[in-house]
Design an enzyme around this catalytic site. Sequence first.
Site, short mmCIF file in Angstrom:
data_model
loop_
_atom_site.label_atom_id
_atom_site.label_comp_id
_atom_site.label_asym_id
_atom_site.label_seq_id
_atom_site.Cartn_x
_atom_site.Cartn_y
_atom_site.Cartn_z
N GLN A 116 0.85 -1.42 0.00
CA GLN A 116 -0.02 -0.23 -0.14
C GLN A 116 0.74 1.51 0.29
O GLN A 116 0.06 2.53 -0.05
CB GLN A 116 -1.07 0.34 1.16
CG GLN A 116 -1.98 -1.13 1.55
CD GLN A 116 -2.49 -1.06 2.97
OE1 GLN A 116 -2.64 -2.09 3.29
NE2 GLN A 116 -3.70 0.11 2.96
N PHE A 131 -5.82 -3.95 3.51
CA PHE A 131 -6.10 -3.67 4.45
C PHE A 131 -6.01 -2.95 5.95
O PHE A 131 -6.07 -3.66 6.95
CB PHE A 131 -7.60 -5.02 5.06
CG PHE A 131 -8.64 -5.58 4.01
CD1 PHE A 131 -8.99 -5.16 3.92
CD2 PHE A 131 -8.09 -6.75 3.42
CE1 PHE A 131 -9.91 -5.74 2.75
CE2 PHE A 131 -8.66 -7.33 2.15
CZ PHE A 131 -9.83 -6.46 2.09
N GLU A 186 0.82 -1.57 4.34
CA GLU A 186 1.02 0.03 4.89
C GLU A 186 2.10 0.19 5.40
O GLU A 186 2.92 0.33 4.61
CB GLU A 186 -0.35 0.51 5.79
CG GLU A 186 0.27 2.28 6.00
CD GLU A 186 -0.86 3.28 7.36
OE1 GLU A 186 -2.02 2.68 7.21
OE2 GLU A 186 -0.59 3.96 7.34
N ARG A 191 -5.11 7.04 17.12
CA ARG A 191 -6.10 7.17 16.36
C ARG A 191 -7.22 6.43 17.60
O ARG A 191 -8.54 6.59 17.61
CB ARG A 191 -6.75 6.31 15.14
CG ARG A 191 -7.92 6.63 14.45
CD ARG A 191 -7.62 6.26 12.78
NE ARG A 191 -7.35 7.14 12.17
CZ ARG A 191 -7.73 8.05 11.33
NH1 ARG A 191 -9.05 8.52 11.89
NH2 ARG A 191 -7.81 9.16 10.23
N PHE A 207 -7.88 1.10 11.95
CA PHE A 207 -6.93 2.39 12.78
C PHE A 207 -6.94 2.55 13.42
O PHE A 207 -6.70 3.74 14.18
CB PHE A 207 -6.55 3.18 11.78
CG PHE A 207 -4.48 3.56 11.55
CD1 PHE A 207 -3.90 2.42 11.30
CD2 PHE A 207 -4.13 4.50 11.74
CE1 PHE A 207 -2.13 2.87 10.92
CE2 PHE A 207 -3.17 5.14 11.65
CZ PHE A 207 -2.05 4.08 11.80
N THR A 212 -3.81 11.23 10.37
CA THR A 212 -3.86 12.22 11.96
C THR A 212 -1.97 12.95 12.01
O THR A 212 -2.14 14.18 12.33
CB THR A 212 -4.06 11.28 13.07
OG1 THR A 212 -2.40 10.24 13.17
CG2 THR A 212 -5.10 11.21 13.87
N ALA A 217 -6.08 5.47 5.35
CA ALA A 217 -6.42 6.33 6.08
C ALA A 217 -7.48 6.93 5.49
O ALA A 217 -8.58 7.93 5.65
CB ALA A 217 -6.27 7.40 6.36
N GLU A 269 -12.90 2.86 5.69
CA GLU A 269 -12.84 1.77 6.63
C GLU A 269 -14.69 2.32 6.74
O GLU A 269 -14.53 1.42 7.95
CB GLU A 269 -11.80 3.11 8.12
CG GLU A 269 -10.18 2.87 6.52
CD GLU A 269 -9.25 3.55 7.64
OE1 GLU A 269 -9.24 4.36 7.19
OE2 GLU A 269 -8.43 3.06 8.30
N1 MTE Z 1 -11.26 -2.38 0.07
C1 MTE Z 1 -11.07 -3.75 -0.43
N2 MTE Z 1 -11.67 -4.25 -1.53
N3 MTE Z 1 -9.19 -4.28 -0.06
C2 MTE Z 1 -8.48 -3.57 0.67
O1 MTE Z 1 -7.28 -3.82 0.89
N4 MTE Z 1 -8.68 -1.89 2.17
C3 MTE Z 1 -9.48 -1.37 3.48
C4 MTE Z 1 -10.62 0.01 2.35
N5 MTE Z 1 -11.33 -0.77 1.35
C5 MTE Z 1 -9.48 -2.37 1.81
C6 MTE Z 1 -10.42 -1.98 0.87
C7 MTE Z 1 -8.63 0.64 3.77
S1 MTE Z 1 -7.72 -0.08 5.24
C8 MTE Z 1 -8.64 1.26 3.64
S2 MTE Z 1 -7.22 2.65 4.41
C9 MTE Z 1 -9.10 1.86 2.37
O2 MTE Z 1 -10.07 1.00 2.06
C10 MTE Z 1 -7.83 2.44 1.30
O3 MTE Z 1 -8.31 3.42 -0.05
P1 MTE Z 1 -9.35 4.49 -0.79
O4 MTE Z 1 -8.46 5.43 0.42
O5 MTE Z 1 -8.73 4.58 -1.57
O6 MTE Z 1 -10.22 4.72 0.48
N1 HPA Z 2 -4.08 6.12 9.53
C1 HPA Z 2 -4.20 5.72 8.51
N2 HPA Z 2 -2.76 5.62 8.36
C2 HPA Z 2 -1.95 5.68 8.94
C3 HPA Z 2 -2.32 7.27 9.26
C4 HPA Z 2 -3.68 7.31 9.92
O1 HPA Z 2 -4.13 8.01 10.15
N3 HPA Z 2 -1.73 8.10 10.54
C5 HPA Z 2 -0.42 7.11 9.42
N4 HPA Z 2 -0.44 6.13 9.07
MO1 MOS Z 3 -6.25 1.14 7.02
S1 MOS Z 3 -6.28 0.34 8.20
O1 MOS Z 3 -5.82 3.15 6.72
O2 MOS Z 3 -4.82 0.66 5.04
#
Ligand code: MTE
Ligand code: HPA
Ligand code: MOS
Length: 749
Positions: free
Chosen positions: A191, A222, A226, A304, A338, A433, A502, A705
Amino acid sequence: MRNLDSHSHVRGESIYLDDIPLIHGTLYACVFDSPVAHAKLNTIDVRDAEESEGVVRVITAKNIIGENQIGGIVPDEPLLADGEIHFQGMPIAIIVAESETLARKAAKKIKIDIETLEPVTDPRIAAANGDLIVPPKQFILGNSPAAFKTCAHIFEGRTETNGQEHLYIETQGAYAIPAENGGLKIYSSTQGPTAVQRAVCRVTGLAMNEVEVDVQRLGGGFGGKEDQANAWACITAVASQLTGRPVKYALHRMEDMRMTGKRHPYSSDFRIGLDRDLKIVAYDVTFYQNAGASADLSPPVLERTLFHCTNSYFVPNVTATAYSCRTNLPPNTAFRGFGGPQGMFVIETAIAHAAEKLGVPASEIQRKNLIDDGQRFPYGQKAESEAITSWNQGNKKYDFSGLQKEAELFNTSSRYFKKGVAMMPVCFGISFTKTPMNQARSLVHVYSDGSVAVSTGAVEMGQGVNTKIAQVAAKVFGLPIEKVRLQTTNTLRIANTSPTAASAAADLNGKATQLACEAVLTRLKEVAAELVEAEAGAITLVDSVVFRDGEKTDLGWQRLVMESHLRRVNLSEHAHYATPGINFDWSTAKGHPFAYHVYGTAVVGVTVDCLRGRYEIDYVKCCHDFGSSMNTAVDNGQIEGGIVQGIGWMTIEEVVYDPDGKLRSSALSTYKVPDIYSVPKTIEILPLETDRENLAVFNSKAVGEPPLMYGIAAYFAIRNAVRAFSPENPLAFKAPFTPETVLMSLYQS
Ligand code: MTE
Ligand code: HPA
Ligand code: MOS
């Protein structure tokens, strides 16, 4: 609008790490990892492994050219164990061989001489020993010690939430390829391409401009990729650097489950004080986060937890304290929400506990304390609240008290099946954050044939971010989405990226893309104005055609692009976006850290089979704040997936470690995730109606999330059903509520 990847996904044509065609001469790495959780590591004997068939090299800590260190926030995480072992699964040596099978065969021949030490797996014991990752953190609002003295009702208790395995379908992995003059190209299932680049530079001693990281897409992250993709990329990089050959490592499922960290388990204490009208007057909470053996992302996850410790409620007096505790488990890490879900579970417990003692429905306490516009969160930010509107609009559509009554009525006539209902308001802050992370860049090329290519720092991992970014470009240029192609996420094209995390990837990278497209569009409009003899201000582009004062002209997109190119107009742009107006000061623990909040209210209904302890989730109905969704298909998918993942965490998923720190739930036979039979029978989603403006891309609020936390209501709904069967039994607030625990709760004496 369908997810752009849906076609290639269902045909099995989408490319993941393991699908990348390999270069001739590629070697395969695997890791020899620690069989024990805590030990002194005296010697590593690699001779037999080195002589094993097909082995090219065995690498230990002392062979690493750069620094043997991958800790991004706290430098407490060696890539390979050196002198000490801190968790079962900790990498000790890398075996590089001509095939995967030969590498794994040789790994079995490594011998270590160790002195085992007592492992600590309980965060409270670690805290008592003073073994903290970072100093404790605290949020204070008002004066809770004084406020408790005025409360009509005070309740206190303890909660436990367990970890959660990410179980991305694609396991962790990387492929490193030597480049000219000692450089490296890394394909990684990450990620955070920049996080991988930095970590690889640290262990190899290379500069960032010598390391290219490329990501096509992930089969899920997920949060688990990260930071924790770094180790595997570093392992292939070090191996490639030392052998001069391409090296690949894609983990087997059981290696991945054993060696990587999970959602943080928390143990928490709460004290809640209410007045006679059920208004929450004071709330004290102490969180013990089980960080595992090294910091990884534990500090921001802990923060968080504090940010979301009062969920959607206004509480005027709060003292929230959080400890990140070092234990001998694999380093726990980011997981959807998170740390937010862990914080919210505790206040929901406090409310449920108060409601049970007072003999009122928890929903009454929830509703009476929803945060309103202008009220402040414990960290100082003023709410622009949709907590009450989402509750009211949800209630209007679903009739919350009607659903409760329906369950009560059922329970009066059913002896062995009991229904339970619970509500879950959610309020989740959008932005990293850590303020500096809220920036992104986008590189947009309009090619001379009129096709458009977009590169950003966002990583597609199933959440549909590429589709949304393509929609942004198509919308700005007035083109059909087929004209836009999202390129791989690559550190050569986009530098210094924040991870896709995030929930902010579409906002940050979408806004940067919007800026880049608008810059190119401005230049194109000037050419169009000349060609159709108008002012640039009179030009619009709709459906691939130039309009003058709202009237269609015969100048099409393709000709406009070619004419612009011939006039030597720049058809590319690299734009930068930084979220305005956000800040946070840890010296006062106050600020305005979030661009906005996402709100929602869910109601969950369950039926428990009180003979067997089994249960079914009958429905999840929610009113969710999308702002104004750009893509309802993608967003509804995120809601459904998030809810199921949240329910899994609260109910059937059970990470089990032995007291000596060995993972027992290390395979899919011993770790149960929701399948098609255990998902809710219905999920209803009502978009919240609001005309409020926000800082999201085209007002389309982040969605990744927040819905996970609706799943928390499943826990309390099951609890309510269990209480309907055996009201006298004392029940701990301990998740997950597995069928086994339900059965024991029903019949304990
Ligand atoms: N959806 C799918 N299908 N696969 C993933 O790995 N990760 C989740 C969410 N939805 C995830 C998901 C997490 S932890 C985050 S932070 C967000 O997607 C990140 O993507 P976005 O910032 O584009 O929403
Ligand atoms: N969310 C997800 N990932 C992060 C954050 C947060 O607030 N800060 C640092 N990594
Ligand atoms: Mo999502 S836990 O911020 O990758």
